[in-house]
Design an enzyme around this catalytic site. Structure first.
Site, mmCIF file in Angstrom:
data_model
loop_
_atom_site.group_PDB
_atom_site.id
_atom_site.type_symbol
_atom_site.label_atom_id
_atom_site.label_comp_id
_atom_site.label_asym_id
_atom_site.label_seq_id
_atom_site.Cartn_x
_atom_site.Cartn_y
_atom_site.Cartn_z
ATOM 1 N N TYR A 71 0.819 -1.222 0.000
ATOM 2 C CA TYR A 71 0.000 0.000 0.000
ATOM 3 C C TYR A 71 0.840 1.253 0.000
ATOM 4 C CZ TYR A 71 -3.770 -3.271 0.480
ATOM 5 O OH TYR A 71 -4.631 -4.313 0.230
ATOM 6 N N GLN A 101 -0.747 -13.278 -11.889
ATOM 7 C CA GLN A 101 -0.500 -13.616 -10.478
ATOM 8 C C GLN A 101 -0.429 -12.324 -9.663
ATOM 9 O OE1 GLN A 101 2.650 -17.028 -10.282
ATOM 10 N NE2 GLN A 101 3.060 -15.812 -12.123
ATOM 11 N N ASN A 102 -0.390 -11.182 -10.362
ATOM 12 C CA ASN A 102 -0.188 -9.897 -9.713
ATOM 13 C C ASN A 102 -1.494 -9.374 -9.115
ATOM 14 O OD1 ASN A 102 2.368 -10.210 -10.743
ATOM 15 N ND2 ASN A 102 2.049 -8.815 -12.473
ATOM 16 N N HIS A 119 -4.508 -14.398 -7.892
ATOM 17 C CA HIS A 119 -4.225 -14.141 -6.476
ATOM 18 C C HIS A 119 -5.024 -12.964 -5.931
ATOM 19 C CE1 HIS A 119 -0.120 -16.278 -7.160
ATOM 20 N NE2 HIS A 119 -1.078 -17.130 -6.889
ATOM 21 N N CYS A 127 -13.902 -7.367 5.536
ATOM 22 C CA CYS A 127 -14.124 -7.739 6.933
ATOM 23 C C CYS A 127 -14.451 -9.233 6.969
ATOM 24 C CB CYS A 127 -15.302 -6.949 7.523
ATOM 25 S SG CYS A 127 -15.766 -7.568 9.149
ATOM 26 N N CYS A 148 -13.190 -3.015 10.849
ATOM 27 C CA CYS A 148 -14.494 -2.786 10.226
ATOM 28 C C CYS A 148 -15.282 -1.776 11.070
ATOM 29 C CB CYS A 148 -15.254 -4.105 10.156
ATOM 30 S SG CYS A 148 -16.920 -3.972 9.498
ATOM 31 N N GLU A 216 15.660 -13.161 -16.833
ATOM 32 C CA GLU A 216 16.458 -14.347 -16.442
ATOM 33 C C GLU A 216 15.723 -15.613 -16.878
ATOM 34 O OE1 GLU A 216 18.917 -11.734 -14.375
ATOM 35 O OE2 GLU A 216 19.249 -13.892 -14.680
HETATM 36 N N1 APR Z 1 10.985 -7.870 -17.419
HETATM 37 C C1 APR Z 1 10.691 -9.199 -17.464
HETATM 38 N N2 APR Z 1 10.893 -10.055 -16.423
HETATM 39 C C2 APR Z 1 11.421 -9.524 -15.301
HETATM 40 C C3 APR Z 1 11.766 -8.155 -15.176
HETATM 41 C C4 APR Z 1 11.525 -7.318 -16.292
HETATM 42 N N3 APR Z 1 11.820 -6.003 -16.266
HETATM 43 N N4 APR Z 1 12.291 -7.952 -13.930
HETATM 44 C C5 APR Z 1 12.251 -9.134 -13.297
HETATM 45 N N5 APR Z 1 11.744 -10.086 -14.121
HETATM 46 C C6 APR Z 1 11.490 -11.508 -13.820
HETATM 47 C C7 APR Z 1 12.477 -12.167 -12.890
HETATM 48 O O1 APR Z 1 13.596 -12.703 -13.619
HETATM 49 C C8 APR Z 1 11.630 -13.297 -12.297
HETATM 50 O O2 APR Z 1 11.656 -14.453 -13.122
HETATM 51 O O3 APR Z 1 10.259 -11.558 -13.138
HETATM 52 C C9 APR Z 1 10.219 -12.717 -12.321
HETATM 53 C C10 APR Z 1 9.708 -12.346 -10.939
HETATM 54 O O4 APR Z 1 9.604 -13.546 -10.216
HETATM 55 P P1 APR Z 1 8.916 -13.554 -8.773
HETATM 56 O O5 APR Z 1 9.399 -12.401 -7.979
HETATM 57 O O6 APR Z 1 9.035 -14.932 -8.238
HETATM 58 O O7 APR Z 1 7.371 -13.224 -9.096
HETATM 59 P P2 APR Z 1 6.231 -14.232 -9.511
HETATM 60 O O8 APR Z 1 6.755 -15.306 -10.410
HETATM 61 O O9 APR Z 1 5.115 -13.416 -10.020
HETATM 62 O O10 APR Z 1 5.811 -14.862 -8.080
HETATM 63 C C11 APR Z 1 4.643 -15.638 -8.047
HETATM 64 O O11 APR Z 1 4.813 -15.660 -5.634
HETATM 65 O O12 APR Z 1 5.083 -14.606 -3.585
HETATM 66 C C12 APR Z 1 4.163 -15.103 -4.481
HETATM 67 O O13 APR Z 1 1.936 -14.386 -4.646
HETATM 68 C C13 APR Z 1 3.243 -14.018 -4.987
HETATM 69 O O14 APR Z 1 2.182 -13.832 -7.145
HETATM 70 C C14 APR Z 1 3.422 -14.047 -6.497
HETATM 71 C C15 APR Z 1 3.948 -15.451 -6.737
#
Ligand code: APR
Length: 245
Positions: A71, A101-102, A119, A127, A148, A216
């Site tokens: 937030y 997932q965002n 998610h 509440c 609440c 990556e």
């Molecule tokens: N462009 C493309 N990919 C990118 C960039 C970018 N600018 N910056 C980072 N990344 C990639 C990283 O290499 C990594 O593979 O984004 C990915 C982020 O991975 P995570 O942080 O694990 O995120 P995510 O895969 O969405 O996690 C899944 O985990 O904690 C839980 O609920 C949370 O929804 C989330 C879930």
């Protein structure tokens, strides 16, 4: 790389039921750090703040981390070129849905209409007693945990905590879209968290071409990925979009 981009652009142009599966990486260029990796949120905060049992037992501690992560600056982030191109592909009739997932709402703010939030979304607090929904702007997050107004019970962000079920409609529609997909764009995700991480695999199992965009390699790259485009999501998607007729 250039020939790969043209090949990917042609695949997208000829797709009939393409979906995108996105993770935190698609929002990194909006200023929202990823969860994992060198500067990841889980290297600065303890993920137990999103564990349901921990939240109920330690609401203040949990809410302090949640406020700081989701937030204090999420709210100020705006969508980037990657979100915009996905909305434009939907507009052109080339993208049938985004499964994300965002919880940052940036796909919707960029104009995407069909977004399945695996998610949930950080824009709603609920509440757990009476079910009343609040917008973050309607509660004072300087007094934690927020309560609440009706029954003084603790409010929970309406996104999925570890240990919580995936919203049933999002789950079902995401699976349906994945099974019908002929192409899946896998953008900015490690593929670490189940059951979300099985969406690209489900699409592949049903014959989809897997195009991965990531800075990556991920859990998908050596497995189901057909085209791995290494780089930033907004730069690669904007370049691909210029190659689509
Ligand atoms: N462009 C493309 N990919 C990118 C960039 C970018 N600018 N910056 C980072 N990344 C990639 C990283 O290499 C990594 O593979 O984004 C990915 C982020 O991975 P995570 O942080 O694990 O995120 P995510 O895969 O969405 O996690 C899944 O985990 O904690 C839980 O609920 C949370 O929804 C989330 C879930």
């Amino acid at each position: 790389m250039k020939e790969d981009l043209q090949k990917v652009a042609d695949i997208i142009s000829n797709s009939k039921s393409m979906i995108a599966f996105t993770g935190a990486g698609v929002s990194v260029e909006s200023g929202i750090p990823p969860f994992r990796g060198p500067n990841g949120l889980w290297s600065r905060y303890d993920p137990q703040c999103l564990d349901l049992d921990y939240f109920h037992l330690n609401p203040v501690e949990s809410w302090k981390a949640i406020k700081s992560i989701f937030y204090d600056f999420f709210g100020k982030a705006s969508y980037n070129g990657a979100h915009k191109v996905l909305a434009q592909l939907e507009e052109k009739g080339l993208l049938k849905a985004v499964v994300t997932q965002n919880i940052d709402n940036l796909h919707q703010e960029a104009g995407s209409k069909i977004v399945y939030e695996f998610h949930g979304n950080s824009q709603k607090l609920i509440c757990l007693q009476c079910g009343k929904i609040y917008l973050p702007s309607e509660v004072n997050l300087d007094e934690l945990p927020p309560k609440c107004v009706k029954d003084k019970k603790i409010l929970k962000p309406d996104f999925v905590f570890f240990g919580e079920d995936i919203p049933e409609v999002a789950y079902r529609k995401s699976l349906q879209a994945a099974r019908a997909a002929d192409v899946v764009l896998v953008i900015g995700t490690t593929g670490e968290v189940m059951p979300a991480a099985m969406i690209p695999t489900e699409a592949k199992r049903n014959g989809a071409i897997v195009i991965e965009i990531n800075t990556e390699e991920s859990n998908y790259t050596d497995g189901i990925t057909d085209f791995f485009l290494q780089g930033k999501a907004s730069e690669l998607l904007e370049e691909i979009y210029t190659l689509i007729n």
